[in-house]
Write a protein that holds these residues in place. Sequence first.
Motif, PDB file in Angstrom:
ATOM      1  N   ILE A  43       0.834  -1.215   0.000  1.00  0.00           N
ATOM      2  CA  ILE A  43       0.000   0.000   0.000  1.00  0.00           C
ATOM      3  C   ILE A  43       0.866   1.263   0.000  1.00  0.00           C
ATOM      4  CG2 ILE A  43      -1.672   1.323   1.352  1.00  0.00           C
ATOM      5  CD1 ILE A  43      -3.007  -1.290   2.106  1.00  0.00           C
ATOM      6  N   PRO A  44       1.892   1.369   0.857  1.00  0.00           N
ATOM      7  CA  PRO A  44       2.764   2.555   0.746  1.00  0.00           C
ATOM      8  C   PRO A  44       3.435   2.686  -0.618  1.00  0.00           C
ATOM      9  CG  PRO A  44       3.093   1.493   2.862  1.00  0.00           C
ATOM     10  CD  PRO A  44       2.224   0.575   2.056  1.00  0.00           C
ATOM     11  N   ALA A  45       3.765   1.562  -1.248  1.00  0.00           N
ATOM     12  CA  ALA A  45       4.365   1.644  -2.583  1.00  0.00           C
ATOM     13  C   ALA A  45       3.399   2.273  -3.582  1.00  0.00           C
ATOM     14  CB  ALA A  45       4.778   0.250  -3.051  1.00  0.00           C
ATOM     15  N   ALA A  93       6.018  11.213  -0.606  1.00  0.00           N
ATOM     16  CA  ALA A  93       4.647  11.015  -1.095  1.00  0.00           C
ATOM     17  C   ALA A  93       3.653  11.956  -0.443  1.00  0.00           C
ATOM     18  CB  ALA A  93       4.217   9.569  -0.853  1.00  0.00           C
ATOM     19  N   ALA A  94       4.002  12.585   0.679  1.00  0.00           N
ATOM     20  CA  ALA A  94       3.032  13.416   1.388  1.00  0.00           C
ATOM     21  C   ALA A  94       2.552  14.587   0.539  1.00  0.00           C
ATOM     22  CB  ALA A  94       3.652  13.935   2.687  1.00  0.00           C
ATOM     23  N   SER A  95       3.425  15.112  -0.298  1.00  0.00           N
ATOM     24  CA  SER A  95       3.065  16.295  -1.090  1.00  0.00           C
ATOM     25  C   SER A  95       2.418  15.946  -2.415  1.00  0.00           C
ATOM     26  CB  SER A  95       4.321  17.147  -1.346  1.00  0.00           C
ATOM     27  OG  SER A  95       4.912  17.535  -0.128  1.00  0.00           O
ATOM     28  N   ALA A 133      -4.414  11.012  -2.445  1.00  0.00           N
ATOM     29  CA  ALA A 133      -5.553  11.450  -1.629  1.00  0.00           C
ATOM     30  C   ALA A 133      -5.860  12.912  -1.909  1.00  0.00           C
ATOM     31  CB  ALA A 133      -5.239  11.245  -0.147  1.00  0.00           C
ATOM     32  N   HIS A 134      -7.120  13.198  -2.272  1.00  0.00           N
ATOM     33  CA  HIS A 134      -7.571  14.566  -2.559  1.00  0.00           C
ATOM     34  C   HIS A 134      -8.933  14.754  -1.910  1.00  0.00           C
ATOM     35  CE1 HIS A 134      -4.280  15.230  -5.394  1.00  0.00           C
ATOM     36  NE2 HIS A 134      -4.574  14.063  -5.951  1.00  0.00           N
ATOM     37  N   ILE A 150      -2.938  12.350   5.268  1.00  0.00           N
ATOM     38  CA  ILE A 150      -3.346  11.025   4.789  1.00  0.00           C
ATOM     39  C   ILE A 150      -2.273  10.419   3.894  1.00  0.00           C
ATOM     40  CG2 ILE A 150      -5.020   9.792   3.362  1.00  0.00           C
ATOM     41  CD1 ILE A 150      -7.162  11.700   4.361  1.00  0.00           C
ATOM     42  N   ASN A 151      -1.784  11.203   2.934  1.00  0.00           N
ATOM     43  CA  ASN A 151      -0.752  10.686   2.036  1.00  0.00           C
ATOM     44  C   ASN A 151       0.513  10.300   2.799  1.00  0.00           C
ATOM     45  OD1 ASN A 151      -2.218  10.965  -0.408  1.00  0.00           O
ATOM     46  ND2 ASN A 151      -1.752  13.149  -0.476  1.00  0.00           N
TER      47      ASN A 151
END
Length: 743
Positions: free
Chosen positions: A634-636, A658-660, A664-665, A675-676
């Motif tokens: 899932i993180p991948a 990945a946070a930026s 997820a929107h 969330i990201n």
Amino acid sequence: MKKNAKMEAGSSSQFPDKPDRVKGASISSRLGSMFPKIEPFVPRIDHDPNDLRSWAKRTGFVSDYSGETRASASDKNDSAGFDLERGFDHRNGGGSSPKIEIDPILGRTRPNQGIEIEPQNQRRRKRDKPVLGDKEDERKVGLNGVNGNVNGVNGNGNGNEVPVVTPSAAEAKKEEEVAQREAKIEVYPELEEEAHGGGWRLPSEMKCGLRENPGFVPLMYYGLQHYLSLAGSLIFIPLIIVPAMGGTDKDTANVISTVLLVSGITTILHSYFGTRLPLVQGSSFVFLAPALVIINAKEYRNLTEHKFRHIMRELQGAIIVGSIFQSILGFSGLMSLFLRLINPVVVAPTVAAVGLAFFSYGFPQAGGCVEISIPHIVLLLIFALYLRGISIFGHRVFRIYAVPLSVMIIWTYAFFLTAGGAYNYKGCSPDIPSSNVLIDACKKHAYTMKHCRTDVSNAWRTAEWVRVPYPLQWGIPIFHLRTSMIMIIVSLVASVDSVGTYHSASLQINSKPPTPGIVSRGIALEGLCSILAGLWGSGTGSTTLTENAYTIDMTKVANRRAVEVGAGFLILFSFVGKVGALLASIPLAMAASILCFMWALIVALGLSTLQYGQTTSFRNIAIVGISLFLGLSIPAYFQQYQPISSLILPSYFVPYAAASNGPAHTGSQTLDFAINALMSLNMVVTFLVAFVLDNTVPGSRQERGVYIWSRPEEVASDTYFLSDYALPKRVAKWFRWAKCLGV
């Protein structure tokens, strides 16, 4: 009268499934003349637990010491058709006669508990029963049960047991050795009920126990030994995060000194006011991945001035908020309720995922200088595995000091490579390798020089001899909701990690497991310690290091005073700026190779927690396998939504960006970032999956290996328990209101 005699004979039956019974006084009288009598076990005050267990096995008695602590040995119970929740399984049909059980300690009958468990040695003998034999052997087996054990009536018909047939001397000696070995090895599954109730304890193999005082000189040695074995966990996190934040070599040295100071202070606080177990506190790898996620956020990539200080203040604010949540979780007593949902099947994959999260960083960094990193990894494995049993002057030097010994040897080897000109390139400056990217001919050599040379760091030249780290040394912390949300969830994962360490360490030092209130007290204090880490600016939160269990097992030292003395040395070293500078000068390839070993060790320690449950259970292995796979997969998925980041950041930092740019929107940038970021963290996803599955998929307590915590009422009745876990008297009187904390 005959009817009564028959009923008495039936009530004294030791084994309900025995095919033949001995009836009548005449037969028992003949047997009594044939078989020698075994002297009864005489209780004494200074008895050895091994003698007790050996006697119980020889005579066929079984004492239900363990009670609920037999959860980890449930495969044995299942073979007898017994379950702690369902009772005796009458699969063979029909009931069994009530059993009169004799307590081997007190020498009198126990009350009927309504459950009869077949002795373990009897089951073993049934499996070993000879298939072929003469009629005389068959007649003896028919009368005596299996291998000579018999329960019947004697000549006066009073329902007592007939003595067993004495085995040969060799068999008796072999059986006694097996019994003694089982009594020593099965520490957790055979933990006696008397130990829970304040009775005798199993013999400890520790060189220095929890409350022993061997003298100041041995305490100094044990304390330094303890922290040297943990060196890989204490000092290498700043070598990763400070360069990623744009910090200089001097900044790296200062952060290492801060980590040493905070680790020393928090360890002493936890030793006095936490669980009081000999556990070292420090910068945990649990906080490393979320720190890298925040560091590699898009907002901080283009910062030029004071980039290091700005990102450090952001980390400080997030750590402080997450630590406040952890303290509330502990002091409110909610952790005691949460403990019911935390079991080995949850802890094992969660801790393993902490180590697996850095597979994309470990060898890609070490591979920048394979002539140093590969020999270093090989040397670590040789010391820790192949030479672990070699003792020098009574000390297993290679096993305990695998990390510091390998560092000294490989660092010397790298120094000779550097001095011999192995990394000298024509026209390229060895003093400032990063400046070589400006010269086309030196670009391909800049990375190698930075990772391999031992003289590239100027930390030793720029660091002060005396420097005292102080709170808010990097500035006022910055508080943002998005980063605070990340650290709140991470602090929950850190608490789960600590719970597993508390339980494992308590069993290793041969103490009772703490009560849920004491666990809550420890978690609450870890939150306060992380607040201190946030104020001082160590870059990560402070928590109980997972490697404590490995260190206690290696050194055989679990002494509270030794850990406190070692923490005092850490505080003194933190005031010497050159110590931090020396550690900051370790070549990056060496640091990465050590971290490969440490992260692999964390994975192994996490999976070892499964020993408390049924490792052969399909339920458990399915939950662990699914949790780990989804925790990586899932993180991948979230990490692939960053095409721009892959062009800007090094490859080993791309998974933490990945946070930026995640998928997820929600319409809220703050919520999208949180969330990201959380869904890109392997340990968070693994924890969530394992937590939900373990608490929803049906399974017995034995199968799940539910943690057994001590009961609160034992605090007042057991003096050993009070000495191990109770707060100092002068402190306890101020916390009488906190009954939920086990004070």
